[in-house]
Design a protein around this motif. Structure first.
Motif, mmCIF file in Angstrom:
data_model
loop_
_atom_site.group_PDB
_atom_site.id
_atom_site.type_symbol
_atom_site.label_atom_id
_atom_site.label_comp_id
_atom_site.label_asym_id
_atom_site.label_seq_id
_atom_site.Cartn_x
_atom_site.Cartn_y
_atom_site.Cartn_z
ATOM 1 N N ALA A 55 11.169 17.013 -10.060
ATOM 2 C CA ALA A 55 12.479 16.822 -10.026
ATOM 3 C C ALA A 55 12.767 15.757 -10.674
ATOM 4 C CB ALA A 55 12.432 16.454 -8.324
ATOM 5 N N ARG A 56 14.075 15.258 -10.976
ATOM 6 C CA ARG A 56 14.074 14.281 -11.573
ATOM 7 C C ARG A 56 13.503 12.084 -11.419
ATOM 8 N NH1 ARG A 56 17.942 15.576 -15.303
ATOM 9 N NH2 ARG A 56 19.049 17.221 -15.505
ATOM 10 N N LYS A 57 13.245 11.972 -12.817
ATOM 11 C CA LYS A 57 13.213 10.951 -12.310
ATOM 12 C C LYS A 57 13.638 10.049 -10.844
ATOM 13 C CE LYS A 57 14.981 7.953 -16.017
ATOM 14 N NZ LYS A 57 14.912 7.614 -17.195
ATOM 15 N N SER A 58 14.457 10.344 -10.770
ATOM 16 C CA SER A 58 16.502 9.713 -9.983
ATOM 17 C C SER A 58 15.659 9.279 -8.587
ATOM 18 C CB SER A 58 17.214 9.708 -10.315
ATOM 19 O OG SER A 58 17.811 10.927 -10.174
ATOM 20 N N ASN A 59 14.889 11.054 -8.377
ATOM 21 C CA ASN A 59 14.017 10.824 -6.728
ATOM 22 C C ASN A 59 12.463 9.827 -6.369
ATOM 23 O OD1 ASN A 59 15.332 13.877 -5.666
ATOM 24 N ND2 ASN A 59 15.070 13.976 -8.217
ATOM 25 N N PHE A 60 12.171 9.582 -7.594
ATOM 26 C CA PHE A 60 11.000 8.333 -7.204
ATOM 27 C C PHE A 60 10.518 7.186 -7.258
ATOM 28 C CE2 PHE A 60 9.917 12.756 -9.343
ATOM 29 C CZ PHE A 60 9.905 13.578 -7.660
ATOM 30 N N LEU A 61 9.868 6.193 -6.501
ATOM 31 C CA LEU A 61 9.884 4.995 -7.048
ATOM 32 C C LEU A 61 9.941 5.004 -8.725
ATOM 33 C CD1 LEU A 61 8.147 3.267 -3.951
ATOM 34 C CD2 LEU A 61 10.954 4.312 -4.196
ATOM 35 N N GLN A 62 10.131 3.547 -9.149
ATOM 36 C CA GLN A 62 9.758 3.805 -10.414
ATOM 37 C C GLN A 62 10.517 2.366 -11.021
ATOM 38 O OE1 GLN A 62 12.712 5.728 -13.108
ATOM 39 N NE2 GLN A 62 13.800 6.742 -11.077
ATOM 40 N N LEU A 63 10.186 2.137 -12.510
ATOM 41 C CA LEU A 63 10.314 0.917 -12.670
ATOM 42 C C LEU A 63 12.102 0.060 -12.656
ATOM 43 C CD1 LEU A 63 7.996 -0.016 -15.709
ATOM 44 C CD2 LEU A 63 8.021 -0.623 -12.952
ATOM 45 N N VAL A 64 12.918 1.387 -12.773
ATOM 46 C CA VAL A 64 14.812 1.130 -13.221
ATOM 47 C C VAL A 64 15.168 0.713 -11.799
ATOM 48 C CG1 VAL A 64 15.264 3.132 -12.852
ATOM 49 C CG2 VAL A 64 16.263 1.581 -13.275
ATOM 50 N N CYS A 204 16.966 4.129 -21.139
ATOM 51 C CA CYS A 204 17.621 3.736 -20.148
ATOM 52 C C CYS A 204 16.703 2.516 -19.908
ATOM 53 C CB CYS A 204 16.717 4.493 -19.121
ATOM 54 S SG CYS A 204 15.491 5.068 -18.118
ATOM 55 N N LYS A 205 17.502 2.007 -19.038
ATOM 56 C CA LYS A 205 17.260 0.334 -18.228
ATOM 57 C C LYS A 205 16.204 -0.118 -17.547
ATOM 58 C CE LYS A 205 21.696 -1.150 -17.600
ATOM 59 N NZ LYS A 205 22.939 -1.804 -16.896
ATOM 60 N N ALA A 206 15.018 0.982 -17.332
ATOM 61 C CA ALA A 206 13.962 0.809 -16.924
ATOM 62 C C ALA A 206 12.842 0.002 -18.031
ATOM 63 C CB ALA A 206 13.070 2.317 -16.780
ATOM 64 N N THR A 207 13.635 -0.018 -19.492
ATOM 65 C CA THR A 207 12.907 -0.653 -20.636
ATOM 66 C C THR A 207 13.110 -1.613 -20.556
ATOM 67 O OG1 THR A 207 13.872 0.292 -22.077
ATOM 68 C CG2 THR A 207 12.379 1.682 -22.212
ATOM 69 N N SER A 208 13.692 -2.252 -19.813
ATOM 70 C CA SER A 208 13.993 -4.011 -19.899
ATOM 71 C C SER A 208 13.611 -4.849 -18.786
ATOM 72 C CB SER A 208 15.320 -4.245 -19.287
ATOM 73 O OG SER A 208 16.603 -3.018 -20.417
ATOM 74 N N ILE A 209 12.578 -3.719 -18.083
ATOM 75 C CA ILE A 209 11.560 -4.614 -17.185
ATOM 76 C C ILE A 209 10.278 -5.028 -17.803
ATOM 77 C CG2 ILE A 209 10.139 -4.514 -15.330
ATOM 78 C CD1 ILE A 209 13.089 -4.116 -14.320
ATOM 79 N N ASN A 210 9.581 -6.355 -18.084
ATOM 80 C CA ASN A 210 8.790 -6.469 -18.678
ATOM 81 C C ASN A 210 7.895 -6.509 -17.787
ATOM 82 O OD1 ASN A 210 6.106 -8.677 -19.159
ATOM 83 N ND2 ASN A 210 8.116 -9.980 -19.841
ATOM 84 N N PRO A 211 6.974 -5.453 -19.032
ATOM 85 C CA PRO A 211 5.930 -5.256 -18.162
ATOM 86 C C PRO A 211 4.771 -6.002 -17.389
ATOM 87 C CG PRO A 211 5.294 -5.029 -20.232
ATOM 88 C CD PRO A 211 6.725 -5.243 -19.572
ATOM 89 N N ASP A 212 4.492 -7.596 -17.641
ATOM 90 C CA ASP A 212 3.326 -8.015 -17.122
ATOM 91 C C ASP A 212 4.421 -9.200 -16.468
ATOM 92 O OD1 ASP A 212 1.622 -7.084 -19.475
ATOM 93 O OD2 ASP A 212 2.135 -8.448 -20.468
ATOM 94 N N THR A 213 5.873 -9.078 -16.428
ATOM 95 C CA THR A 213 6.497 -10.118 -15.505
ATOM 96 C C THR A 213 6.956 -9.733 -13.655
ATOM 97 O OG1 THR A 213 7.742 -10.629 -16.236
ATOM 98 C CG2 THR A 213 6.530 -11.959 -17.162
ATOM 99 N N ALA A 214 6.827 -8.297 -14.421
ATOM 100 C CA ALA A 214 8.376 -7.455 -13.599
ATOM 101 C C ALA A 214 9.998 -8.053 -14.023
ATOM 102 C CB ALA A 214 8.089 -8.023 -12.325
ATOM 103 N N VAL A 215 9.961 -8.745 -14.321
ATOM 104 C CA VAL A 215 11.098 -9.494 -14.569
ATOM 105 C C VAL A 215 11.912 -8.763 -15.822
ATOM 106 C CG1 VAL A 215 13.350 -11.742 -15.177
ATOM 107 C CG2 VAL A 215 10.287 -11.574 -13.519
ATOM 108 N N SER A 216 12.979 -8.304 -15.194
ATOM 109 C CA SER A 216 14.520 -7.530 -16.413
ATOM 110 C C SER A 216 14.821 -8.863 -16.972
ATOM 111 C CB SER A 216 15.533 -7.213 -15.257
ATOM 112 O OG SER A 216 16.300 -6.560 -16.925
ATOM 113 N N ASP A 217 13.997 -8.926 -18.234
ATOM 114 C CA ASP A 217 14.489 -9.635 -19.280
ATOM 115 C C ASP A 217 15.001 -9.676 -21.471
ATOM 116 O OD1 ASP A 217 12.277 -8.988 -20.581
ATOM 117 O OD2 ASP A 217 11.000 -10.166 -20.703
#
Length: 254
Positions: A55-64, A204-217
């Motif tokens: 199924a598409r990623k929108s069905n699951f928990l993900q960073l975005v 997509c916007k998931a790449t905007s999440i800092n993988p160390d801080t979990a902040v969209s920076d």
């Protein structure tokens, strides 16, 4: 300049941090073993029937949609399908993901950890012979580290962690953005493995999440558009032969 495979990464649980692999056994027309093998979902996202097929990623928990997942590190033992969840460098829970009791341990932790961030109870799912890549097809993602460095230094003016882009194969020695000149069905060789080029990866916007801080920076899609006039970082490739690949292998572009 020689193009080298610098790292191999897989993401056993989609949406959680990846783990480096000392080598990978590649099977033709398959993703990297155990990459995106498991997904996290809630009843509100999948319905009462759960998950029974890709199924598409929108069905699951993900960073975005659940950026707090970026606060967690992972270790994974493929021999036992055991996931260890880390926080601040410390193991905080462990469970066998192919065992109901083991999954419950991880699910109970995630329920408490994400209680203010999600609606419903998180459940871990897997489907036999199914991997939950963003594409239904069995593609592997390849990242050119020189493109990521150029994006950071010239456009963002900050160091960019390649983990933002959740790639499987990280290569170096290629000129920045040169991978975007690869043509569809062009052949890439890594050690004794043969891969065909599929197409660039739109970010997509998931790449905007800092993988160390979990902040969209950083608004990565916007900065890609402004800086290089496209939304691509990396390429999808598909293995067309069996192989064993290891960091340090030479990458040959046919």
């Amino acid at each position: 300049m020689t193009v080298e495979l610098k790292a191999i990464r897989r993401y056993p649980v989609k949406g959680m941090r990846g783990v480096d692999m000392p080598k990978a056994t590649i099977t033709a027309h398959k993703m990297i073993p155990d990459d995106r093998r498991f997904v996290i979902a809630t009843q509100s996202s999948t319905g009462q029937d759960g998950v029974h097929e890709w199924a598409r990623k929108s069905n699951f928990l993900q960073l975005v949609n659940t950026p707090k997942l970026a606060e967690l590190g992972t270790e994974y033992d493929d021999a036992t399908s055991t996931l260890t969840v880390m926080r601040n460098g410390r193991a905080i829970c462990k469970g066998k993901l192919d065992d109901a009791m083991g999954r419950t341990v991880i699910e109970d932790f995630l329920k408490a950890f994400l209680k203010n961030d999600i609606a419903g109870t998180p459940k871990i799912y897997s489907v036999p012979d199914t991997q939950f890549g963003d594409m239904k097809e069995p593609y592997i993602s390849i990242l050119n580290l020189a493109s990521i460095r150029d994006f950071g230094e010239r456009i963002v003016q900050a160091e960019i962690d390649p983990m933002r882009f959740r790639g499987n194969l990280l290569i170096d020695g290629l000129a920045p953005w040169k991978e975007l000149e690869w043509e569809e069905d062009q052949i890439i060789k890594i050690n004794d493995g043969t891969f065909r080029v599929v197409h660039p990866i739109t970010r997509c916007k998931a790449t905007s999440i800092n993988p160390d801080t979990a902040v969209s920076d950083i608004n990565v899609p916007l900065m890609l558009r402004k800086g290089v006039n496209h939304l691509y970082m990396g390429m999808y490739i598909e293995p067309v032969s069996d192989a064993v690949i290891t960091p340090g292998d030479t990458v040959t572009i046919a």
